[in-house]
Write a protein that holds these residues in place. Structure first.
Motif, PDB file in Angstrom:
ATOM      1  N   VAL A 126     -36.248  10.673 -46.508  1.00 15.25           N
ATOM      2  CA  VAL A 126     -34.872  10.899 -46.059  1.00 15.25           C
ATOM      3  C   VAL A 126     -34.379   9.683 -45.278  1.00 15.25           C
ATOM      4  CG1 VAL A 126     -33.338  12.392 -44.710  1.00 15.25           C
ATOM      5  CG2 VAL A 126     -35.301  13.383 -45.919  1.00 15.25           C
ATOM      6  N   PHE A 127     -33.202   9.191 -45.649  1.00 12.96           N
ATOM      7  CA  PHE A 127     -32.539   8.105 -44.922  1.00 12.96           C
ATOM      8  C   PHE A 127     -31.310   8.678 -44.219  1.00 12.96           C
ATOM      9  CE2 PHE A 127     -34.811   5.936 -48.270  1.00 12.96           C
ATOM     10  CZ  PHE A 127     -35.268   4.771 -47.675  1.00 12.96           C
ATOM     11  N   SER A 128     -31.047   8.204 -43.001  1.00 12.99           N
ATOM     12  CA  SER A 128     -29.831   8.620 -42.313  1.00 12.99           C
ATOM     13  C   SER A 128     -29.519   7.643 -41.185  1.00 12.99           C
ATOM     14  CB  SER A 128     -29.970  10.042 -41.763  1.00 12.99           C
ATOM     15  OG  SER A 128     -28.701  10.516 -41.322  1.00 12.99           O
ATOM     16  N   THR A 129     -28.416   7.907 -40.487  1.00 13.81           N
ATOM     17  CA  THR A 129     -27.989   7.052 -39.375  1.00 13.81           C
ATOM     18  C   THR A 129     -27.788   7.888 -38.117  1.00 13.81           C
ATOM     19  OG1 THR A 129     -25.596   7.266 -39.755  1.00 13.81           O
ATOM     20  CG2 THR A 129     -26.749   5.555 -40.999  1.00 13.81           C
ATOM     21  N   LEU A 130     -27.904   7.210 -36.987  1.00 16.86           N
ATOM     22  CA  LEU A 130     -27.616   7.802 -35.681  1.00 16.86           C
ATOM     23  C   LEU A 130     -26.825   6.793 -34.864  1.00 16.86           C
ATOM     24  CD1 LEU A 130     -30.922   9.476 -34.407  1.00 16.86           C
ATOM     25  CD2 LEU A 130     -28.782  10.649 -34.930  1.00 16.86           C
ATOM     26  N   HIS A 131     -26.045   7.287 -33.921  1.00 18.35           N
ATOM     27  CA  HIS A 131     -25.321   6.404 -33.007  1.00 18.35           C
ATOM     28  C   HIS A 131     -26.110   6.300 -31.704  1.00 18.35           C
ATOM     29  CE1 HIS A 131     -21.648   5.703 -35.299  1.00 18.35           C
ATOM     30  NE2 HIS A 131     -21.744   6.955 -35.707  1.00 18.35           N
ATOM     31  N   THR A 132     -27.018   5.342 -31.624  1.00 15.26           N
ATOM     32  CA  THR A 132     -27.764   5.073 -30.400  1.00 15.26           C
ATOM     33  C   THR A 132     -27.768   3.569 -30.152  1.00 15.26           C
ATOM     34  OG1 THR A 132     -29.873   4.917 -31.564  1.00 15.26           O
ATOM     35  CG2 THR A 132     -29.252   7.081 -30.724  1.00 15.26           C
ATOM     36  N   ASN A 133     -28.117   3.183 -28.921  1.00 12.66           N
ATOM     37  CA  ASN A 133     -28.056   1.771 -28.555  1.00 12.66           C
ATOM     38  C   ASN A 133     -29.251   0.969 -29.036  1.00 12.66           C
ATOM     39  OD1 ASN A 133     -25.575   1.973 -27.225  1.00 12.66           O
ATOM     40  ND2 ASN A 133     -26.551   2.653 -25.333  1.00 12.66           N
ATOM     41  N   ASP A 134     -30.415   1.631 -29.162  1.00 12.02           N
ATOM     42  CA  ASP A 134     -31.593   0.915 -29.633  1.00 12.02           C
ATOM     43  C   ASP A 134     -32.465   1.869 -30.428  1.00 12.02           C
ATOM     44  OD1 ASP A 134     -32.685   2.545 -27.742  1.00 12.02           O
ATOM     45  OD2 ASP A 134     -33.335   0.953 -26.388  1.00 12.02           O
ATOM     46  N   ALA A 135     -33.581   1.357 -30.957  1.00  7.33           N
ATOM     47  CA  ALA A 135     -34.436   2.171 -31.805  1.00  7.33           C
ATOM     48  C   ALA A 135     -35.092   3.298 -31.027  1.00  7.33           C
ATOM     49  CB  ALA A 135     -35.490   1.270 -32.465  1.00  7.33           C
ATOM     50  N   ALA A 136     -35.622   2.991 -29.833  1.00  7.86           N
ATOM     51  CA  ALA A 136     -36.325   4.007 -29.050  1.00  7.86           C
ATOM     52  C   ALA A 136     -35.394   5.139 -28.619  1.00  7.86           C
ATOM     53  CB  ALA A 136     -36.964   3.356 -27.829  1.00  7.86           C
TER      54      ALA A 136
ATOM     55  N   ALA B  32     -32.846  -0.448 -35.524  1.00  5.28           N
ATOM     56  CA  ALA B  32     -31.614  -0.663 -34.745  1.00  5.28           C
ATOM     57  C   ALA B  32     -31.032  -1.999 -35.164  1.00  5.28           C
ATOM     58  CB  ALA B  32     -31.926  -0.665 -33.251  1.00  5.28           C
ATOM     59  N   GLN B  33     -29.711  -2.095 -35.240  1.00  3.75           N
ATOM     60  CA  GLN B  33     -29.113  -3.348 -35.695  1.00  3.75           C
ATOM     61  C   GLN B  33     -27.750  -3.592 -35.078  1.00  3.75           C
ATOM     62  OE1 GLN B  33     -29.016  -2.115 -39.991  1.00  3.75           O
ATOM     63  NE2 GLN B  33     -26.901  -2.837 -39.868  1.00  3.75           N
ATOM     64  N   ARG B  34     -27.355  -4.850 -35.077  1.00  4.13           N
ATOM     65  CA  ARG B  34     -26.025  -5.294 -34.682  1.00  4.13           C
ATOM     66  C   ARG B  34     -25.596  -6.379 -35.664  1.00  4.13           C
ATOM     67  NH1 ARG B  34     -27.310  -1.755 -31.789  1.00  4.13           N
ATOM     68  NH2 ARG B  34     -26.968  -1.494 -29.554  1.00  4.13           N
TER      69      ARG B  34
ATOM     70  N   VAL C  74     -36.348   7.840 -42.292  1.00  7.37           N
ATOM     71  CA  VAL C  74     -36.056   6.463 -41.884  1.00  7.37           C
ATOM     72  C   VAL C  74     -34.644   6.460 -41.308  1.00  7.37           C
ATOM     73  CG1 VAL C  74     -35.821   4.063 -42.596  1.00  7.37           C
ATOM     74  CG2 VAL C  74     -37.550   5.525 -43.687  1.00  7.37           C
ATOM     75  N   LEU C  75     -34.512   6.085 -40.047  1.00  6.11           N
ATOM     76  CA  LEU C  75     -33.220   6.103 -39.371  1.00  6.11           C
ATOM     77  C   LEU C  75     -32.698   4.689 -39.160  1.00  6.11           C
ATOM     78  CD1 LEU C  75     -33.932   8.801 -36.630  1.00  6.11           C
ATOM     79  CD2 LEU C  75     -32.545   9.089 -38.701  1.00  6.11           C
ATOM     80  N   VAL C  76     -31.394   4.511 -39.317  1.00  7.68           N
ATOM     81  CA  VAL C  76     -30.721   3.255 -38.993  1.00  7.68           C
ATOM     82  C   VAL C  76     -29.744   3.559 -37.869  1.00  7.68           C
ATOM     83  CG1 VAL C  76     -29.297   1.356 -39.842  1.00  7.68           C
ATOM     84  CG2 VAL C  76     -30.941   2.451 -41.370  1.00  7.68           C
ATOM     85  N   THR C  77     -29.846   2.846 -36.763  1.00  5.41           N
ATOM     86  CA  THR C  77     -29.030   3.160 -35.592  1.00  5.41           C
ATOM     87  C   THR C  77     -28.184   1.969 -35.168  1.00  5.41           C
ATOM     88  OG1 THR C  77     -30.517   2.418 -33.829  1.00  5.41           O
ATOM     89  CG2 THR C  77     -30.998   4.532 -34.840  1.00  5.41           C
ATOM     90  N   GLY C  78     -27.140   2.264 -34.448  1.00 11.10           N
ATOM     91  CA  GLY C  78     -26.229   1.233 -33.960  1.00 11.10           C
ATOM     92  C   GLY C  78     -24.851   1.810 -33.791  1.00 11.10           C
ATOM     93  N   PRO C  79     -23.963   1.116 -33.094  1.00 16.84           N
ATOM     94  CA  PRO C  79     -22.594   1.609 -32.898  1.00 16.84           C
ATOM     95  C   PRO C  79     -21.777   1.512 -34.175  1.00 16.84           C
ATOM     96  CG  PRO C  79     -22.834  -0.603 -31.996  1.00 16.84           C
ATOM     97  CD  PRO C  79     -24.197  -0.170 -32.431  1.00 16.84           C
ATOM     98  N   THR C  80     -20.584   2.045 -34.151  1.00 15.81           N
ATOM     99  CA  THR C  80     -19.673   1.945 -35.283  1.00 15.81           C
ATOM    100  C   THR C  80     -19.400   0.478 -35.607  1.00 15.81           C
ATOM    101  OG1 THR C  80     -18.623   4.028 -34.675  1.00 15.81           O
ATOM    102  CG2 THR C  80     -17.381   2.569 -36.137  1.00 15.81           C
ATOM    103  N   GLY C  81     -19.458   0.150 -36.894  1.00 12.29           N
ATOM    104  CA  GLY C  81     -19.171  -1.217 -37.311  1.00 12.29           C
ATOM    105  C   GLY C  81     -20.334  -2.175 -37.171  1.00 12.29           C
ATOM    106  N   SER C  82     -21.568  -1.643 -37.069  1.00 11.91           N
ATOM    107  CA  SER C  82     -22.725  -2.525 -36.929  1.00 11.91           C
ATOM    108  C   SER C  82     -23.462  -2.741 -38.250  1.00 11.91           C
ATOM    109  CB  SER C  82     -23.693  -1.964 -35.880  1.00 11.91           C
ATOM    110  OG  SER C  82     -24.138  -0.668 -36.245  1.00 11.91           O
TER     111      SER C  82
END
Length: 566
Positions: free
Chosen positions: A413-423, A448-450, A319-327
């Motif tokens: 497994v949970f983790s994060t990525l730095h991407t602009n959207d889920a896709a 993906a979140q903001r 399960v991935l959570v994505t977004g820029p720093t501070g999101s």
């Protein structure tokens, strides 16, 4: 037979809020503990500060003034020193015909009028204002820590040349006076009071600028104009607190400060960076209790909440959570772990830093400086019999491959990525070098979140918007678009910003066979996004529009944090 009332007792009774006996008790308590009469009245529950000061103003024949929107001229402020302003909790608001008009909160202080006349060198006329108004105006116009800076200006030991090195022994000597310590503490305390996440000390050509990041936006903190004179001392003090080498000014450095502010533990990460006008220092404030939010309070819609609960309860996968720093990625991960943290599962996390300590979870602080990387920690986790693993961030191919291996061998497994959207997360993993069939089979869901700023409930108001503008930005206007668009105004409660707090907007991509086929075929992220949308995925901007119609945030906030193709 009781003694006849004194002048002050009669004056208090004249307010009509209490009798002479209560007035006598208030005055005696004020003399005994040094608190002002106003503070005593409020503390005893006899009246609110606002009601008491208005009644007292009427009894004394003085004006009652709120200072919320007042603008003060520099020549008026210069009539009283910062020492007098902060010592008596007053502020000059006008100078008319040789008379200084001063807002005060304690007019029954018999020494006040004489002290103000002597300090101003002019006649003084009092007006009454709430103490919070006066304190806020003093910070706004004199600057945070102005009283301390005024004391430092009178201390010759603080004359530090910016090009010279301030020795640690010098700092310790200054600590005895506590002026520089108090100033830095005031800056940190004010940041915590405002809910700031970062403090930036930024040296400029002729001044030292201090900015707070509150609710994701930067605001310049009012500070005294003479602050640049003490730049070296202030930065050296922060370095001492963070156990950094104060003699090293050529290289970036990182440190850590542990503090308690009003009973709450605050972990401060310190980063210094040499610039053309001196060292720039950034402080990241991590408050454990404030940083943890339950899943139900993230701001997800009922549909998204139900979907994410299904995804995080699967026995394996990523399960991935994505977004820029501070999101807010870490906040969401903690919420998911808290939701599934039960006595029958073993959870292990690798983090940098550990932002919140969770009971029942085995948390490991990653230390790249000694070789304890995300990849090495994750590999060791697999020998610890975990059911659920959380790795703070997938940064490289090695970490990604181990995470996928763990997910394919029965771990969630949970983790994060730095991407602009889920896709875009699929493209990011493929670019790292992970095989498409592994990505397709391992990833179960991507969020993906903001973060958008929440409207201040005390001052927001309905907004009128042009239909053409709403159509241009894709705002929903059909019968299903129920709700009312609000706009930010600004008041004292929200520091004139119009916003208080933040809420998340989310885009949840649940992986199914059609998505897997596109990933295996290395399809563009735009094709994956369109397929997910056809299957019911609500984009970040769509979720943002829902928040606008619910009165949570504004159209401008959603446009600020989302992209047009959302």
């Amino acid at each position: 037979m009781s003694a006849p009332p004194t002048h002050l007792e009669s004056l208090l009774a004249k307010t009509g809020l209490f009798g002479e006996e209560e007035a006598r008790a208030v005055l005696e308590a004020s003399r005994a503990d040094g608190a002002s009469v106003t503070e005593q009245v409020v503390h005893r529950g006899l009246a609110s500060e606002d009601a008491f000061l208005q009644a007292l103003a009427a009894a004394l024949g003085l004006p009652y003034v709120r200072l919320e929107n007042v603008e003060l001229e520099p020549h008026v402020l210069e009539r009283l020193s910062t020492k007098v302003v902060f010592q008596y909790n007053v502020i000059p608001i006008a100078f008319e015909n040789g008379t200084l008009v001063v807002a005060a909160n304690d007019p029954l202080n018999t020494d006040l009028a004489d002290a103000l006349r002597l300090a101003a060198g002019a006649r003084v006329k009092l007006t009454l204002s709430p103490g919070a108004d006066i304190a806020q105006a003093a910070k706004k116009f004199y600057g945070v820590g102005a009283e301390t800076l005024d004391r430092m200006m009178q201390d010759d030991r603080f004359e530090v040349n910016q090009s010279e090195t301030l020795a640690k022994a010098d700092l310790n000597e200054l600590d005895q006076e506590a002026s520089i310590v108090k100033f830095v503490n005031q800056i940190i305390y004010e940041a915590c009071r405002q809910g700031a996440t970062d403090i930036h000390f930024e040296p400029m050509e002729n001044r030292l600028r201090i900015r707070y990041r509150v609710d994701g936006a930067l605001y310049q903190t009012p500070v005294p104009a003479q602050l640049a004179r003490f730049q070296a001392a202030i930065i050296s003090r922060i370095k001492v607190m963070a156990n950094l080498d104060i003699a090293e000014k050529r290289l970036p450095m990182d440190g850590r400060i542990g503090l308690r502010v009003e009973g709450e533990d605050v972990d401060i990460r310190v980063s210094t960076m040499p610039t053309v006008y001196g060292e720039s220092v950034s402080l990241r404030l991590l408050r454990g209790k404030a940083g943890f939010v339950e899943l139900s309070r993230l701001g997800m819609s009922p549909h998204d909440s139900e979907l994410i609960r299904k995804i995080i309860r699967r026995p394996n996968g990523i399960v991935l959570v994505t977004g820029p720093t501070g999101s807010g990625k870490s906040t969401s991960l903690y919420a998911y772990l808290h939701e599934i943290n039960t006595i029958d599962v073993r959870i292990m996390t690798a983090e940098d830093p550990i932002e919140y300590e969770m009971a029942g979870v085995n948390q490991v602080l990653v230390r790249p400086d000694i070789g304890l990387t995300f990849a090495k920690t994750l590999r060791s986790f697999l020998r610890q019999d975990p059911d659920i693993i959380m790795v703070g961030e997938i940064r490289d191919l090695e970490t990604a491959e181990i995470a996928i291996q763990a997910s394919l061998t029965g771990h969630l497994v949970f983790s994060t990525l730095h991407t602009n959207d889920a896709a875009g997360s699929f493209t990011r993993l493929l670019d790292m070098g992970v095989e498409p069939f592994l990505v397709a089979s391992a990833v179960e869901g991507i969020v993906a979140q903001r973060l958008v700023r929440r409207l201040c409930p005390a001052c927001c108001r309905p907004a009128r918007r042009d239909a053409a503008f709403l159509g241009e930005i894709g705002f929903p206007t059909g019968p299903e678009a129920t709700g009312e668009i609000q706009e930010a105004v600004g008041c004292e409660q929200c520091l004139k910003t119009g916003f208080r707090g933040r809420s998340g907007i989310f885009e949840i991509l649940a992986v199914n066979e059609s998505i897997e086929a596109l990933v295996v075929a290395r399809s563009a992220s735009n094709d994956i996004r369109q397929q997910a949308a056809r299957q019911g995925m609500r984009t970040l901007r769509d979720d943002g529009w829902r928040k606008v119609l619910d009165g949570v945030t504004t159209i401008e906030e959603v446009l600020r944090v989302t992209e047009e193709n959302d």
